[in-house]
Design an enzyme around this catalytic site. Structure first.
Site, short mmCIF file in Angstrom:
data_model
loop_
_atom_site.label_atom_id
_atom_site.label_comp_id
_atom_site.label_asym_id
_atom_site.label_seq_id
_atom_site.Cartn_x
_atom_site.Cartn_y
_atom_site.Cartn_z
N GLU A 170 0.81 -1.22 0.00
CA GLU A 170 0.00 0.00 0.00
C GLU A 170 0.84 1.27 0.00
OE1 GLU A 170 -0.77 -2.70 1.67
OE2 GLU A 170 -2.87 -3.12 1.32
N HIS A 193 -10.22 -5.00 11.40
CA HIS A 193 -10.89 -4.90 10.11
C HIS A 193 -12.26 -4.23 10.19
CE1 HIS A 193 -7.92 -8.07 9.33
NE2 HIS A 193 -8.04 -7.81 8.06
C1 TPP Z 1 -1.69 -4.10 4.50
C2 TPP Z 1 -2.70 -5.12 4.10
N1 TPP Z 1 -3.14 -5.16 2.83
C3 TPP Z 1 -4.07 -6.08 2.45
C4 TPP Z 1 -4.58 -6.97 3.35
C5 TPP Z 1 -5.67 -7.94 2.93
N2 TPP Z 1 -5.15 -9.30 2.88
C6 TPP Z 1 -5.23 -10.11 3.95
S1 TPP Z 1 -4.50 -11.57 3.68
C7 TPP Z 1 -4.08 -11.16 2.10
C8 TPP Z 1 -3.32 -12.12 1.26
C9 TPP Z 1 -2.06 -12.56 1.95
O1 TPP Z 1 -1.38 -13.51 1.23
P1 TPP Z 1 -0.12 -14.23 1.83
O2 TPP Z 1 0.67 -13.27 2.64
O3 TPP Z 1 0.57 -14.90 0.70
O4 TPP Z 1 -0.71 -15.28 2.84
P2 TPP Z 1 -1.69 -16.49 2.55
O5 TPP Z 1 -3.08 -15.96 2.63
O6 TPP Z 1 -1.36 -17.01 1.21
O7 TPP Z 1 -1.42 -17.48 3.65
C10 TPP Z 1 -4.53 -9.87 1.81
C11 TPP Z 1 -4.37 -9.21 0.50
C12 TPP Z 1 -4.11 -6.87 4.68
N3 TPP Z 1 -4.53 -7.70 5.65
N4 TPP Z 1 -3.19 -5.96 5.02
#
Ligand code: TPP
Lengths: 322, 324
Positions: free
Chosen positions: B60, B129
């Site tokens: 972000e 959230h």
């Molecule tokens: C700063 C921020 N941006 C976006 C999100 C929304 N979000 C939560 S989990 C996620 C995906 C995370 O993927 P990864 O780190 O690869 O973990 P996985 O879900 O694959 O275990 C997103 C986009 C967030 N929690 N925080």
């Protein structure tokens, strides 16, 4: 499937224990998914199904004094740490008997006694900083996804951990998707652990389907940290069988891809190895039914537990609010 | 009149604007291939291609900054935050770069950028959230802050925000995305800074915006049965603020309650309350009251979440007390 057959009775019973933990996680999450689909669990629910060997193997490399920092996909890590399924399930149901008294929910498991906390990379570095500051020999391991490895605090946290040689192991569970974004559209490198080079940090890369192998590799990193030789960044390649969360139908990946990964299911693999090691299938079936009973009890416990009292609303905002 | 959801109205506004101006692009997590985390950008990748509907990694701070930099040299970015909760890691770019660029440069660099995404509380998404951040951004001079409560307003206000040469914080309500409402056919815009009387009444003024409008409307229906006539002022944007609309209403009803989703301390309702007492004090029969989210982080537990959020019942109780 290339299998490593457990050679002696010690390695058989060790693998059996890992298998038990992985089955516990799988069945816990299947029960959670069911509860979510009938509205007993709300909010977001991110399942760990498919990744069990990573949490179980990594946490097996720790002592109870070590710390675990886990992000929102945390149910598996908590169970692998030995936390009882009852308060975890109750937390998902938002009940007073939950591990965070119903205040946290799925993404926020905390257990102070178990040295288990929800958080992220720089927090893990901070916990490791405190261990070093207090001259304790605890090591912190921190789980996160490859998606999270693109955020600024990852780079800042790793750099600080490296320059101060903090006793921390960063474990990137690369399940190849951050929500719907495949890794190749989010990462400039093919292997997250390569980023360790930028901080002159030790690195490792493993496949996450063989639980004992995960344990062995993480152990090397944990020992390095304990000797004061600083952090390690490990990428563990794994896969989630479900969508990002319960509300994600995962249309961005093919059936074939999912099926291919299901053939590498860490539970299937461990079971196969146990059978090769001489454990009778009916013994393993019994283990599975016993765990199912335990999970059914957790579900029942969560369902029948009371909601938090309304007087809890203003509690815990400040440390003095007991 | 077309019946559109709030989500569809936003989608239509972005598509129309992007068709008219090739300098506008949309950037954020999952906006393209995934069709939007909340499906607000559904279909836009097909229409505009990867050059203008741009998926980003979770970065972000990085992509908010890219938006600001590109706006300095003539592009007109729409930066989507999956939710405003995640804007916090980009808040430095928003406040220290976007909001002050025109000022710091002595007017050389206007900042035609829209930061938009889902905001507000509820749905059992718990402490990290479930938060309403409009007061945080409204605190900062240089930003415009827009919070639509209906599909029609979402459409007209988003178009104005995109055309505006200032950085706009456009906070959509996560729980309103599926809400249906009438949106006139054909193009129209709603100027920023123009509120609307959503319901006429004579006994009390409710000042509100975004999802809290629904609590206000529900409360008005409850009180109508008790013979209490409620007027509802929907501000639609907090900066610029339609001050006169509030004053005219209060002059008529002599009482005001601010209903908002955010926390009370230093919240935007405090500002409104101050303005009312400063500008139409002599018309007031009662101190201005506020109904807000409780002064606590959001709990996950269903019963505590419900108690924490403002509600029609809390609004109605406050009004009954004031009229006693
Ligand atoms: C700063 C921020 N941006 C976006 C999100 C929304 N979000 C939560 S989990 C996620 C995906 C995370 O993927 P990864 O780190 O690869 O973990 P996985 O879900 O694959 O275990 C997103 C986009 C967030 N929690 N925080």
């Amino acid at each position: 499937m290339v299998s490593s057959i457990p050679k002696d009775s010690h390695s058989v019973s060790e693998l059996k224990e890992f298998y038990r933990q992985m089955v516990l996680i799988r069945k816990f999450e299947e029960a959670a998914a069911k509860a979510y689909s009938v509205g007993k669990i709300g909010g977001f629910l991110h399942l760990y199904i498919g990744q069990e060997a990573v949490g179980v193997g990594s946490i097996a490399a720790l002592t109870p004094h070590d710390y675990i920092v886990s992000t929102y996909r945390d149910h598996g890590h908590a169970l692998a740490r030995g936390l009882h399924p009852n308060p975890l399930m109750a937390e998902l149901f938002g009940k007073a008997t939950g591990i965070s008294k119903g205040n946290g929910g799925s993404m926020h498991f905390f257990d102070k006694n178990a040295h288990f906390m929800g958080g992220h990379i720089s927090l893990a570095a901070g916990i490791a900083f405190a261990s070093k500051y207090k001259k304790e020999d605890s090591v912190t391991i921190c789980f996160f996804g490859e998606g999270a490895a693109n955020i600024g605090s990852f780079h800042e946290g790793l750099n600080l951990a490296a320059i101060w040689k903090l006793p921390v192991v960063f474990i990137c569970e690369n399940n190849h998707y951050a929500m719907g974004t495949p890794e190749y559209r989010a990462l400039a490198v093919k292997d997250v652990s390569i980023r360790a080079h930028a901080y002159d940090m030790a690195r490792d890369h493993i496949e996450g389907d063989e639980v004992r192998k995960v344990r062995d590799h993480v152990k090397v990193a944990v020992e390095r940290a304990r000797r004061g030789e600083g952090p390690t960044l490990i990428e563990v390649s794994t896969y989630r069988f479900r969508g990002h969360s319960m509300s994600d139908p995962a249309k961005y990946r093919t059936k074939e891809e999912l099926e291919a990964y299901k053939k590498k299911d860490p539970l299937m693999r461990a079971r196969h190895e146990l059978e090769l090691g001489g454990i009778k299938p009916n013994e393993l079936d019994k283990l599975e039914t016993d765990i199912q009973t335990q999970i059914d009890e957790a579900y029942q416990f969560a369902e029948t537990s009371p909601e938090p009292p309304l007087s809890q609303l203003h509690k815990y905002v400040y440390a003095e609010d007991k | 009149m077309a019946i559109l959801t709030y989500r569809e109205a936003l989608n239509r506004a972005m598509i129309e604007e992007m068709k008219q101006d090739p300098l506008i692009y949309l950037m954020g997590e999952e906006v393209g291939h995934y069709q939007g985390a909340y499906k607000v950008s559904q279909g836009m990748l097909d229409l505009f291609g990867e050059g203008r509907v741009i998926d980003t990694p979770i970065s972000e701070n990085g992509f908010a900054g890219i938006g600001v930099g590109s706006a300095m040299v003539g592009l007109r970015p729409i930066i989507e935050f999956m939710t405003w909760n995640f804007s916090l890691v980009a808040i430095d770019q928003i406040i220290n770069s976007a909001a002050k660029m025109n000022y710091m440069s002595g007017g050389q660099f206007p900042m035609p950028i829209v930061f938009r995404g889902a905001g507000g509380a509820g749905g059992r998404l718990a402490a990290q959230h479930s938060q309403a951040f409009e007061s945080w951004y409204a605190h900062c001079p240089g930003l415009k802050v827009v919070c639509p409560a209906t599909p029609k307003d979402a459409y007209g206000l988003l178009k104005s925000s995109i055309r505006d040469n200032n950085p706009t914080i456009f906070i959509e309500s996560e729980v309103l995305y599926g809400m249906k409402g009438e949106v006139p056919e054909g193009e129209f815009t709603i100027p920023l800074g123009l509120g609307e009387i959503k319901r006429k009444g004579t006994d009390i003024t409710l000042v509100t915006w975004s999802r809290a409008l629904s609590f206000a409307e529900e409360a008005a229906l409850i009180l109508e049965k008790e013979g209490i006539s409620v007027e509802i002022v929907d501000l639609r944007s907090l900066r610029p603020l339609d001050e006169n609309l509030i004053y005219e209403s209060v002059k008529k009803t002599n009482r005001a309650v601010v209903v908002e989703e955010g926390w009370p301390v230093a919240g935007f309702g405090a500002q409104i309350s101050h303005l009312i007492q400063k500008n139409v004090f002599s018309y007031l029969d009662h101190p201005v009251e506020r109904v807000t989210q409780m002064d606590v982080p959001m709990s996950y537990a269903a019963n505590l979440e419900k108690m924490s959020l403002p509600s029609a019942n809390r609004v109605a109780d406050t009004i009954r007390e004031m009229l006693r």
